[in-house]
Write a protein that holds these residues in place. Structure first.
Motif, PDB file in Angstrom:
ATOM      1  N   GLY A 246     -14.848   5.748 -13.743  1.00 44.01           N
ATOM      2  CA  GLY A 246     -14.116   6.593 -14.680  1.00 44.01           C
ATOM      3  C   GLY A 246     -12.887   5.908 -15.232  1.00 44.01           C
ATOM      4  O   GLY A 246     -12.601   5.957 -16.436  1.00 44.01           O
ATOM      5  N   LEU A 272      -9.178  17.542 -20.018  1.00 47.37           N
ATOM      6  CA  LEU A 272     -10.275  17.049 -19.181  1.00 47.37           C
ATOM      7  C   LEU A 272      -9.864  17.004 -17.713  1.00 47.37           C
ATOM      8  O   LEU A 272     -10.680  17.277 -16.817  1.00 47.37           O
ATOM      9  CB  LEU A 272     -10.694  15.654 -19.634  1.00 47.37           C
ATOM     10  CG  LEU A 272     -11.508  15.555 -20.920  1.00 47.37           C
ATOM     11  CD1 LEU A 272     -11.746  14.085 -21.283  1.00 47.37           C
ATOM     12  CD2 LEU A 272     -12.841  16.277 -20.775  1.00 47.37           C
ATOM     13  N   LEU A 273      -8.614  16.665 -17.463  1.00 47.30           N
ATOM     14  CA  LEU A 273      -8.118  16.615 -16.087  1.00 47.30           C
ATOM     15  C   LEU A 273      -8.209  17.987 -15.424  1.00 47.30           C
ATOM     16  O   LEU A 273      -8.640  18.107 -14.269  1.00 47.30           O
ATOM     17  CB  LEU A 273      -6.673  16.112 -16.080  1.00 47.30           C
ATOM     18  CG  LEU A 273      -5.999  15.953 -14.718  1.00 47.30           C
ATOM     19  CD1 LEU A 273      -6.746  14.933 -13.861  1.00 47.30           C
ATOM     20  CD2 LEU A 273      -4.538  15.540 -14.894  1.00 47.30           C
ATOM     21  N   SER A 276     -11.833  18.759 -14.749  1.00 48.65           N
ATOM     22  CA  SER A 276     -12.409  17.970 -13.663  1.00 48.65           C
ATOM     23  C   SER A 276     -12.286  18.672 -12.318  1.00 48.65           C
ATOM     24  O   SER A 276     -13.150  18.522 -11.438  1.00 48.65           O
ATOM     25  CB  SER A 276     -11.739  16.596 -13.586  1.00 48.65           C
ATOM     26  OG  SER A 276     -10.426  16.688 -13.033  1.00 48.65           O
ATOM     27  N   TRP A 277     -11.236  19.467 -12.162  1.00 47.00           N
ATOM     28  CA  TRP A 277     -11.031  20.144 -10.878  1.00 47.00           C
ATOM     29  C   TRP A 277     -12.035  21.264 -10.658  1.00 47.00           C
ATOM     30  O   TRP A 277     -12.322  21.629  -9.506  1.00 47.00           O
ATOM     31  CB  TRP A 277      -9.606  20.670 -10.777  1.00 47.00           C
ATOM     32  CG  TRP A 277      -8.645  19.595 -10.370  1.00 47.00           C
ATOM     33  CD1 TRP A 277      -7.746  18.933 -11.146  1.00 47.00           C
ATOM     34  CD2 TRP A 277      -8.530  19.028  -9.058  1.00 47.00           C
ATOM     35  NE1 TRP A 277      -7.068  17.984 -10.421  1.00 47.00           N
ATOM     36  CE2 TRP A 277      -7.531  18.031  -9.124  1.00 47.00           C
ATOM     37  CE3 TRP A 277      -9.169  19.257  -7.845  1.00 47.00           C
ATOM     38  CZ2 TRP A 277      -7.155  17.269  -8.021  1.00 47.00           C
ATOM     39  CZ3 TRP A 277      -8.794  18.496  -6.743  1.00 47.00           C
ATOM     40  CH2 TRP A 277      -7.803  17.519  -6.834  1.00 47.00           C
ATOM     41  N   ALA A 279     -15.066  20.889 -11.157  1.00 47.20           N
ATOM     42  CA  ALA A 279     -16.228  20.198 -10.587  1.00 47.20           C
ATOM     43  C   ALA A 279     -15.920  19.641  -9.201  1.00 47.20           C
ATOM     44  O   ALA A 279     -16.647  19.914  -8.237  1.00 47.20           O
ATOM     45  CB  ALA A 279     -16.661  19.063 -11.517  1.00 47.20           C
ATOM     46  N   SER A 280     -14.838  18.862  -9.067  1.00 51.96           N
ATOM     47  CA  SER A 280     -14.528  18.277  -7.762  1.00 51.96           C
ATOM     48  C   SER A 280     -14.132  19.341  -6.746  1.00 51.96           C
ATOM     49  O   SER A 280     -14.245  19.123  -5.535  1.00 51.96           O
ATOM     50  CB  SER A 280     -13.418  17.231  -7.888  1.00 51.96           C
ATOM     51  OG  SER A 280     -12.274  17.776  -8.512  1.00 51.96           O
ATOM     52  N   ALA A 292     -19.014  13.931 -10.282  1.00 54.15           N
ATOM     53  CA  ALA A 292     -18.713  14.116 -11.708  1.00 54.15           C
ATOM     54  C   ALA A 292     -17.227  14.396 -11.906  1.00 54.15           C
ATOM     55  O   ALA A 292     -16.586  13.853 -12.820  1.00 54.15           O
ATOM     56  CB  ALA A 292     -19.551  15.258 -12.278  1.00 54.15           C
ATOM     57  N   GLY A 293     -16.667  15.239 -11.041  1.00 54.01           N
ATOM     58  CA  GLY A 293     -15.246  15.558 -11.136  1.00 54.01           C
ATOM     59  C   GLY A 293     -14.375  14.343 -10.910  1.00 54.01           C
ATOM     60  O   GLY A 293     -13.360  14.149 -11.601  1.00 54.01           O
ATOM     61  N   ILE A 296     -14.507  12.105 -14.076  1.00 51.26           N
ATOM     62  CA  ILE A 296     -13.730  12.682 -15.184  1.00 51.26           C
ATOM     63  C   ILE A 296     -12.243  12.588 -14.905  1.00 51.26           C
ATOM     64  O   ILE A 296     -11.442  12.253 -15.787  1.00 51.26           O
ATOM     65  CB  ILE A 296     -14.143  14.152 -15.419  1.00 51.26           C
ATOM     66  CG1 ILE A 296     -15.604  14.224 -15.878  1.00 51.26           C
ATOM     67  CG2 ILE A 296     -13.246  14.805 -16.466  1.00 51.26           C
ATOM     68  CD1 ILE A 296     -16.156  15.633 -15.908  1.00 51.26           C
ATOM     69  N   LEU A 297     -11.837  12.886 -13.659  1.00 52.06           N
ATOM     70  CA  LEU A 297     -10.409  12.843 -13.324  1.00 52.06           C
ATOM     71  C   LEU A 297      -9.843  11.444 -13.521  1.00 52.06           C
ATOM     72  O   LEU A 297      -8.768  11.270 -14.122  1.00 52.06           O
ATOM     73  CB  LEU A 297     -10.197  13.313 -11.885  1.00 52.06           C
ATOM     74  CG  LEU A 297      -8.733  13.308 -11.400  1.00 52.06           C
ATOM     75  CD1 LEU A 297      -8.414  14.549 -10.583  1.00 52.06           C
ATOM     76  CD2 LEU A 297      -8.431  12.042 -10.582  1.00 52.06           C
ATOM     77  N   ASP A 298     -10.533  10.426 -13.008  1.00 48.99           N
ATOM     78  CA  ASP A 298      -9.992   9.071 -13.125  1.00 48.99           C
ATOM     79  C   ASP A 298     -10.014   8.574 -14.565  1.00 48.99           C
ATOM     80  O   ASP A 298      -9.126   7.815 -14.974  1.00 48.99           O
ATOM     81  CB  ASP A 298     -10.763   8.133 -12.203  1.00 48.99           C
ATOM     82  CG  ASP A 298     -10.303   8.254 -10.764  1.00 48.99           C
ATOM     83  OD1 ASP A 298      -9.379   7.537 -10.376  1.00 48.99           O
ATOM     84  OD2 ASP A 298     -10.855   9.091 -10.036  1.00 48.99           O
TER      85      ASP A 298
END
Length: 395
Positions: A246, A272-273, A276-277, A279-280, A292-293, A296-298
Motif C-alpha cells: 500500500g 480513505l484512511l 480503511s478502519w 475493513a481492518s 484490505a484495510g 488502504i491505510l498505508d
C-alpha cells in the motif's frame, strides 16, 4: 534510490529491537517489565536529534553531514552489538537514534537536488524508503536473530551504514554553502516555524495521521494472536508486506503533488484512511478484510505524508531541514500517542474499540485539513503557489 536506501536503513535502527526484545531479555537477564526501555532509548535519542541536529542541515554541507551521521549511527550500532551490560546497550541505541535523524537531512537534500517540477516524485520515492525501513526492519531483524542471534542484527546494519557513507561520498554532489546565520539563529528559526499557519496545519494533520497509523501497527498483533486465529509471530509479520504494498503504491502521490493537487490528494486520502478502519476493524473474523484495510491505510498515510512534505519543502526553501525536522516531531508524537492508546483501549474495548480510536484520529486529521490553510502567496491557493515555485508570503 541511494537516498531512499539511506532513509530505510537509518530509520530501521530505531525499530530493529521490537521483534527481538524477548531474545535480548533472555540473553542479558533483563526483566520483561524493563524491556520497553530498549525501544524507548532509540526514540529519545531521535527526538533530541530532531531538535538539536536537524537544523544543522540548513547551515553546512549536507553531504558531509549525512556521511558523519551515518558513521556515528554505525558506531551506536556497534556499541549495541558488543554491549556486555544493559546500560551500554541502551547508550548505544540512544546514540544511534540521535544520529538516525540523517533521515530528515536526506529528505531535505533530496528536495534540493530535485528540479521544481520533479520534487514531489523524488520525495515520493525517498520517503517510501522510510516506510520500507519501518516495516521491513521487523522482518530483517527476526530472520537474522533466528539464525545468528540478536547481536548479528546490529552488526549487519552497522556494516550497511558504513557502506552507505562511502557511497554518499562517491555519488552525491557537494553541497557547499556560506551560511548567513549561526547555529543559534537556526535553532531560533526552527522554533518560529511553530507559529506559522501552513507548518502547524500540516504538522497537526501528520500528528493525527500517524496516531491512526500507530494504532494499527501497535495493536494489530493482538487480535491476530488471539482467538480464532492464533497466528504466530512470523505469520503476523507477513502483514507488513501488505502494508508495504500500500505504501509503495502511494509513491504516485508525488506526481500528483507536482501537478498541484496536493491539497485534494490529502483530503481524498484522509477519507480513505477513515474507510480503511471499517475493513481492518473486522480482523477478529475476516483476515481478507483486515489485509484490505492494511493496504488502504498505508496507501493513504503515505499519500498524505508525501503531499505534506512537498508543500513544506516548497514553502521553506531556505529551511528545508528545519521544516522536515519540525514536521517529524509532530508525526513522532502522533505515532507514540497511537501506540500508547491502543493497548489501553484494547484491554477495555477490544479490537473494535481500537478501530474506532484509529478512525477517530483519521477524522481529526480530516477536520484539520478541512479547516486548514489556504495560504495565499500573491494570489492563488497553496497548490497553485507550490506548483508555481514563487516565494511564499509568510503567514
Amino acid at each position: 534510490m541511494l537516498l531512499a536506501t539511506i532513509c530505510a536503513v537509518a530509520v530501521a535502527t530505531i525499530y530493529l529491537a521490537q521483534p527481538v526484545l524477548a531474545q535480548i531479555g533472555r540473553d542479558m537477564g533483563v526483566p520483561e517489565a524493563d524491556l520497553g526501555w530498549i525501544v524507548t532509548a532509540g526514540h529519545v535519542g531521535y527526538l533530541l536529534g530532531l531538535t538539536l541536529l536537524v537544523p544543522l542541515g540548513d547551515l553546512v554541507d549536507r553531504r558531509t553531514l549525512i556521511v558523519g551521521h551515518l558513521v556515528l549511527t554505525a558506531i551506536g550500532m556497534a556499541v549495541a552489538a558488543v554491549a556486555p551490560r544493559f546500560w551500554m546497550l541502551l547508550a548505544g541505541l540512544a546514540v544511534a537514534g540521535l544520529f538516525a535523524v540523517v533521515v530528515q537531512t536526506t529528505v531535505a537534500f533530496a528536495a534540493d537536488l530535485s528540479t521544481h517540477a520533479d520534487r514531489g516524485r523524488t520525495l515520493g520515492i525517498v520517503t517510501s524508503g522510510v516506510i520500507i525501513g519501518i516495516l521491513g526492519s521487523r522482518v530483517l531483524a527476526g530472520g537474522l536473530a533466528a539464525i545468528w542471534g540478536w547481536r548479528s542484527v546490529y552488526v549487519a546494519i552497522g556494516v550497511v551504514l558504513l557502506a552507505l557513507s562511502a557511497l554518499v561520498l562517491k555519488v552525491l554532489p557537494a553541497d557547499r554553502r556560506s551560511p548567513s546565520a549561526s547555529y543559534r539563529d537556526a535553532l531560533g528559526s526552527f522554533g518560529r516555524l511553530f507559529r506559522e499557519r501552513i507548518f502547524v496545519s500540516r504538522g497537526l494533520i501528520a500528528f493525527f495521521l500517524f496516531a491512526s497509523f500507530g494504532t494499527l501497527w501497535s495493536g494489530l498483533s493482538l487480535p491476530l494472536a488471539a482467538q480464532p486465529w492464533h497466528l504466530s509471530t512470523a505469520q503476523i509479520g507477513l502483514f507488513g508486506i501488505a502494508g508495504l504494498a500500500g505504501a509503495l503504491g502511494a509513491a504516485r502521490a508525488g506526481r500528483w503533488a507536482d501537478a498541484g493537487r496536493a491539497r485534494g490528494v490529502t483530503g481524498i486520502a484522509l477519507v480513505l484512511l477513515i474507510v480503511s478502519w471499517s475493513a481492518s476493524g473486522q480482523a477478529t473474523w475476516s483476515l481478507w478484510l483486515c489485509i484490505a484495510g492494511v493496504i488502504i491505510l498505508d496507501f493513504a498515510v503515505q499519500a498524505v505524508h508525501v503531499s505534506n512534505q512537498h508543500l513544506l519543502t516548497a514553502a521553506y526553501r531556505h529551511q528545508k531541514s528545519s521544516a522536515i525536522g519540525g514536521y517529524t516531531l509532530f508525526y513522532s508524537l502522533g505515532s507514540a500517542l497511537g501506540a500508547t492508546a491502543t493497548t489501553a483501549v484494547y484491554a477495555t474495548a477490544g479490537w473494535a474499540g481500537c478501530a474506532i480510536l484509529g478512525a477517530t484520529f483519521a477524522l481529526c486529521a480530516l477536520l484539520v485539513w478541512a479547516a486548514g490553510h489556504r495560504g495565499v502567496a500573491r494570489g492563488g491557493d497553496v497548490d497553485s503557489w507550490a506548483r508555481s515555485g514563487r516565494p511564499m508570503a509568510r503567514r
